[in-house]
Enzyme design. Sequence first.
Site, PDB file in Angstrom:
ATOM      1  CB  CYS A   1       3.900  -2.099   6.625  1.00  0.00           C
ATOM      2  SG  CYS A   1       2.265  -2.827   6.750  1.00  0.00           S
TER       3      CYS A   1
ATOM      4  CB  CYS B   1       1.984  -3.477   2.346  1.00  0.00           C
ATOM      5  SG  CYS B   1       2.241  -1.887   3.159  1.00  0.00           S
TER       6      CYS B   1
ATOM      7  CB  CYS C   1      -1.441  -1.232   3.665  1.00  0.00           C
ATOM      8  SG  CYS C   1      -1.112  -2.530   4.860  1.00  0.00           S
TER       9      CYS C   1
END
Length: 684
Positions: free
Chosen positions: A418, A421, A441
């Site tokens: 990601c 995050c 997140c």
Amino acid sequence: MTRVPPPSSTSPVAAEVTQLRRELDQHLHSYHVLDAPEISDAEFDGLMDRLLLLETEHPELLTPNSPSQRVGAAPLDAFDSVKHELAMLSLNKCSTLEEFDDWLERVGDRLGYADFKNLEFTCEPKIDGVAVSLLYENGVLVRGATRGDGETGEDISANVRTIGAIPLLLRGERIPAKIEVRGEIYMPSLGFAVFNEAAREKGEKTLVNPRNGAAGSLRQLDSRLTAVRPLSMFCYSAGVTGDWQPEAHWDVLEAFKSWGLRTNPATSLVTGRAGCAAYIEALLERRATLGYEIDGAVIKVNRLDLQRRLGNVTRRPRWAVAYKYPAEEATTIVHDVEYQVGRTGAVTPVARLEPVFVGGVTVSNATLHNMDEIARLDLRRADTVVVRRAGDVIPQVAQVVLAKRVEGARPIEAPTTCPCCNSVLEHDEEEVVVRCPNFGCPDQQKERIRHFSSRLAFDVEGLGDKLVELLLAEQLIANPADLFDVTAEQISTLPRMGEKSATNVVRALEKSKTTTLPRFLYSLGIREVGEATARALAQHFLLLPMIRNASVEQLEEVDDVGPIVARRIVDYFNDEQSSALVDALLARGINWPEIDDQATASDSAPLAGQTWVLTGTLEAMKRNEAKARLQALGAKVAGSVSKKTTQVVAGPGAGSKLKKAEELGIAVMDEAAMIEFFATQNNA
Ligand code: IVH
């Protein structure tokens, strides 16, 4: 004690007021209608200040048509509805010269003309704005209304009065006692850009595009907000004309101009097919330089007696046609591809572009949807690409210009973690989408809150992206429920937030607590649950606990809900974190009026008792979505056409059902008309 006598109409004060109004009106006209200002903005402001001062000192001299009234009036609770004396029509469309010829041929057949060499047409830009009707009685603007569904619109008089290009009083000669002026209110490209730039600086919500900007501005209940939006208007037809009987459309436009109304200078009177074709081509050439957005040209038979002979079919005149232009395109360079995390964790690639001007706006990002799309385009960094922008949609990369590919251009790799995050991304086998699985997140949180406060959800005024970001950064909130715990004091400590705006946001949040069940469901951001599905769920189950506890099978009984959507809903309410969010929201006092049982709810629905049939291909809206919206408005959606059918919506490829509808004389509209209709129902 001596009392100051009220100034009579002949008093020096009254005379000065009259003179100031005349001058200000003249300057407004020169600036907005003639595009030829005669004095500086500061001089104009000086005159206006003097008028405001005199009117404050002598309120008895105030009139609703004073130019001072253009700053806006006290907010309304709601708009009144306005029934149009003559329906406001839509246009038939074509997008190729062959289709245009078909239209011409039909005109010719009806009129009994063998050739068009001498037939006159008025050709106009098709403005991408909001159609409105202005009613003038004895030269005084008495009402402004939206088109609405063509039959009934909304009274937006207060908003219309704030627009400098719209005269409050007509000038010139032979003004009919009653005249309804129709046209398009739009937001000029430059005004749009300046407004957004300022909004961005202040961290406020930006406008999506000029058309939304115009529509949103006119939808303000507080006309003082409309007053600061850059809006203008082109007048293009007459509705009710009273005792005035013009002979040709061109004469209508000429008369409008002479009365101080703004008409489009890019309008031409042409002869024959050749004249139309040349106009269509020339306007397309000029499109990018007009300073406002158009989506085509409108060709109208010029003589009004011929227009009357041709008449209308299904709310569209036979005497006019809209020649739609293709979406606008431009070439530019892709500097990079970055990834954005949406509220459901979906990671979407976005192309960062060398800024390029496409049809009135500067585009610097384009969505690439998903990794498959990147593969399909064979997109690499530093590629030259064609960017396309059509109406409302987010700019898209249409194709890569391979001939311009630089040597060694690097392919774009799919992300594995990601971008926000760092969680390892998940790739669902059935989907092309990759997702961040972390509910916490920060990007997902931000997007969820943004969705939560958006217009169709909680609609929290003043809660823009910047503020959400600041609140998250300061750890004042982590989820939508936390919004209701934030105090004005906390907000006012944030950069660029004054006490007053902080109080306003808290007040708006408090106000938003009373909502509706469909809005609440939509605001949760459950995957696949859009506005229409949320409405269908609420109508079906009536109560939130029923939806929370429903099984996949029970959910599938809802018209709009298939197995996948049902699964998503069950998953959402089974998930600990999302379920906790729902509880947290309810604990903050979110409430809504109970939904009456089906019968009363649907009796008052706008399409109650109607049966609609969708046939052919729908291009802009998913069939299910259209169906659910119609049902949410109270209509029954049937699979075949019969005498009981109220309305057929026919897309390309429609065959036997359309034929049957025509035989039975049932109203037919196309998809665009249906979407226009939905738009008018959106505020409900
Ligand atoms: S004439 C029958 N002229 O297009 C007359 N419409 O699809 C109908 N529009 O709702 C309107 N520019 O919002 C006309 N120069 C123009 C136009 C125009 C934009 C819009 C208008 C209307 C829609 C019809």
